[in-house]
Design a protein around this motif. Structure first.
Motif, mmCIF file in Angstrom:
data_model
loop_
_atom_site.group_PDB
_atom_site.id
_atom_site.type_symbol
_atom_site.label_atom_id
_atom_site.label_comp_id
_atom_site.label_asym_id
_atom_site.label_seq_id
_atom_site.Cartn_x
_atom_site.Cartn_y
_atom_site.Cartn_z
ATOM 1 N N ALA A 34 9.971 -30.854 4.999
ATOM 2 C CA ALA A 34 10.763 -29.739 5.050
ATOM 3 C C ALA A 34 10.369 -28.665 6.133
ATOM 4 O O ALA A 34 9.149 -28.274 6.026
ATOM 5 C CB ALA A 34 10.668 -28.935 3.781
ATOM 6 N N VAL A 35 11.210 -28.747 7.049
ATOM 7 C CA VAL A 35 10.713 -27.986 8.250
ATOM 8 C C VAL A 35 11.557 -26.538 8.285
ATOM 9 O O VAL A 35 12.640 -26.533 8.321
ATOM 10 C CB VAL A 35 10.906 -28.624 9.561
ATOM 11 C CG1 VAL A 35 10.491 -27.716 10.852
ATOM 12 C CG2 VAL A 35 9.691 -29.843 9.325
ATOM 13 N N SER A 36 10.752 -25.268 8.244
ATOM 14 C CA SER A 36 11.436 -24.331 8.464
ATOM 15 C C SER A 36 11.591 -23.473 9.809
ATOM 16 O O SER A 36 10.564 -23.750 10.491
ATOM 17 C CB SER A 36 10.825 -23.192 7.420
ATOM 18 O OG SER A 36 11.419 -21.847 7.798
ATOM 19 N N GLY A 37 12.467 -22.975 10.192
ATOM 20 C CA GLY A 37 12.648 -22.590 11.765
ATOM 21 C C GLY A 37 12.078 -21.411 12.097
ATOM 22 O O GLY A 37 12.164 -20.714 12.699
ATOM 23 N N SER A 38 11.762 -20.549 10.851
ATOM 24 C CA SER A 38 11.519 -19.101 10.733
ATOM 25 C C SER A 38 9.750 -19.149 10.453
ATOM 26 O O SER A 38 9.084 -19.885 9.808
ATOM 27 C CB SER A 38 11.906 -18.486 9.414
ATOM 28 O OG SER A 38 11.431 -16.965 9.306
ATOM 29 N N LEU A 39 9.011 -18.193 11.191
ATOM 30 C CA LEU A 39 7.638 -18.131 10.987
ATOM 31 C C LEU A 39 7.292 -16.964 10.217
ATOM 32 O O LEU A 39 6.228 -16.582 10.105
ATOM 33 C CB LEU A 39 7.192 -17.935 12.756
ATOM 34 C CG LEU A 39 7.817 -18.959 13.694
ATOM 35 C CD1 LEU A 39 7.067 -18.576 15.075
ATOM 36 C CD2 LEU A 39 7.373 -20.320 13.367
ATOM 37 N N ARG A 40 8.314 -16.272 9.716
ATOM 38 C CA ARG A 40 7.961 -15.271 8.861
ATOM 39 C C ARG A 40 7.427 -15.275 7.575
ATOM 40 O O ARG A 40 7.782 -16.379 7.170
ATOM 41 C CB ARG A 40 9.480 -14.544 8.642
ATOM 42 C CG ARG A 40 9.371 -12.905 8.670
ATOM 43 C CD ARG A 40 10.885 -12.471 8.722
ATOM 44 N NE ARG A 40 11.771 -13.182 7.849
ATOM 45 C CZ ARG A 40 11.929 -12.388 6.713
ATOM 46 N NH1 ARG A 40 11.205 -11.431 6.222
ATOM 47 N NH2 ARG A 40 12.773 -12.648 5.619
ATOM 48 N N ALA A 41 6.378 -14.594 7.204
ATOM 49 C CA ALA A 41 5.588 -15.058 5.888
ATOM 50 C C ALA A 41 6.686 -14.941 4.781
ATOM 51 O O ALA A 41 6.581 -15.732 3.960
ATOM 52 C CB ALA A 41 4.574 -14.074 5.854
ATOM 53 N N ASP A 42 7.436 -13.872 4.666
ATOM 54 C CA ASP A 42 8.320 -13.852 3.654
ATOM 55 C C ASP A 42 9.894 -14.428 3.852
ATOM 56 O O ASP A 42 10.940 -13.920 3.531
ATOM 57 C CB ASP A 42 8.630 -12.279 3.365
ATOM 58 C CG ASP A 42 7.330 -11.877 2.944
ATOM 59 O OD1 ASP A 42 6.568 -12.614 2.191
ATOM 60 O OD2 ASP A 42 7.039 -10.698 2.845
ATOM 61 N N SER A 43 9.999 -15.475 4.925
ATOM 62 C CA SER A 43 11.029 -15.906 5.315
ATOM 63 C C SER A 43 11.891 -16.395 4.097
ATOM 64 O O SER A 43 11.642 -17.359 3.508
ATOM 65 C CB SER A 43 10.770 -17.284 6.427
ATOM 66 O OG SER A 43 11.795 -18.115 6.252
#
Ligand code: FMN
Length: 187
Positions: free
Chosen positions: A6-15
């Motif tokens: 699972a790859v998230s495009g967001s780097l935000r901790a609370d994404s």
């Protein structure tokens, strides 16, 4: 067992997108295992540069290619930034897409999802992601999974509150797993 990365495009901790992927690991049907790819695996990559690549791929790139290449399938969840995918995600895909025709994405079965705080659930970003992944040689399974008004669907710790969305996630994973198994059967 079908192993989905699972790859998230967001780097935000609370994404919300990363939270969506955490929920996906709970929603996974029997026989499907969902493992989150660490956001640092995208955040710390250098910008794609063919000179850098020809000089020998940096170690983070090698790790990215191994992780993406060895997964049975990949589920991407992308935010929408100015109507498209975040630059960091595009950069990671550009690195993963080489060498052309024998890359970690060539023939890889993938699915896409996207969460945004707006009314359209990152639909433009998902449409672009479908095009980008297809161009890189991946097989995109199923439809988009738009998550609208994402800030209303998770609690403060990032836990999914929406039972209907949990069910949509499960069906999305079922479709991805079915395409993955079908692609593995020799013609
Ligand atoms: C630079 C930037 C551009 C954005 N552009 C869009 C956009 O075009 N469409 C949209 O629906 N949301 C847009 N948003 C809002 C994001 O959907 C929202 O920040 C979302 O929470 C990001 O996903 P994440 O929670 O996984 O980090 C934008 C946010 C940022 C920071």
């Amino acid at each position: 067992m079908t192993r989905i990365l699972a790859v998230s495009g967001s780097l935000r901790a609370d994404s919300y997108n990363t939270s969506l992927l955490r929920a996906a690991s709970e929603a996974a049907p029997e026989g499907v295992d969902v493992e989150l790819f660490e956001p640092s695996g995208i955040a710390d990559l250098p910008l794609y540069d063919q000179d850098l690549e020809l000089a020998g791929a940096p170690e983070l790139v090698t790790r990215l290619r191994e992780a993406w290449g060895s997964a049975d399938a990949i589920l991407f969840a992308t935010p929408e930034y100015n109507g498209s995918v975040p630059g960091g995600l595009k950069n990671a895909i550009d690195w993963a897409s080489r060498p052309i025709r024998e890359s970690a994405l060539t023939g890889k079965t993938v699915a896409i999802a996207g969460a945004s705080t707006g009314q359209f659930g990152a639909m433009w970003a998902q449409a672009d992601l479908r095009k980008i992944l297809g161009t890189a040689g991946a097989r995109v399974a199923g439809d988009e999974l738009p998550v609208t008004r994402a800030h209303e669907r998770f609690d403060e710790s990032g836990r999914l509150l929406d039972a209907e969305l949990f069910e949509r996630l499960r069906l999305h994973l079922e479709t991805l797993a079915a395409h993955t198994v079908a692609a593995a059967v020799p013609a």
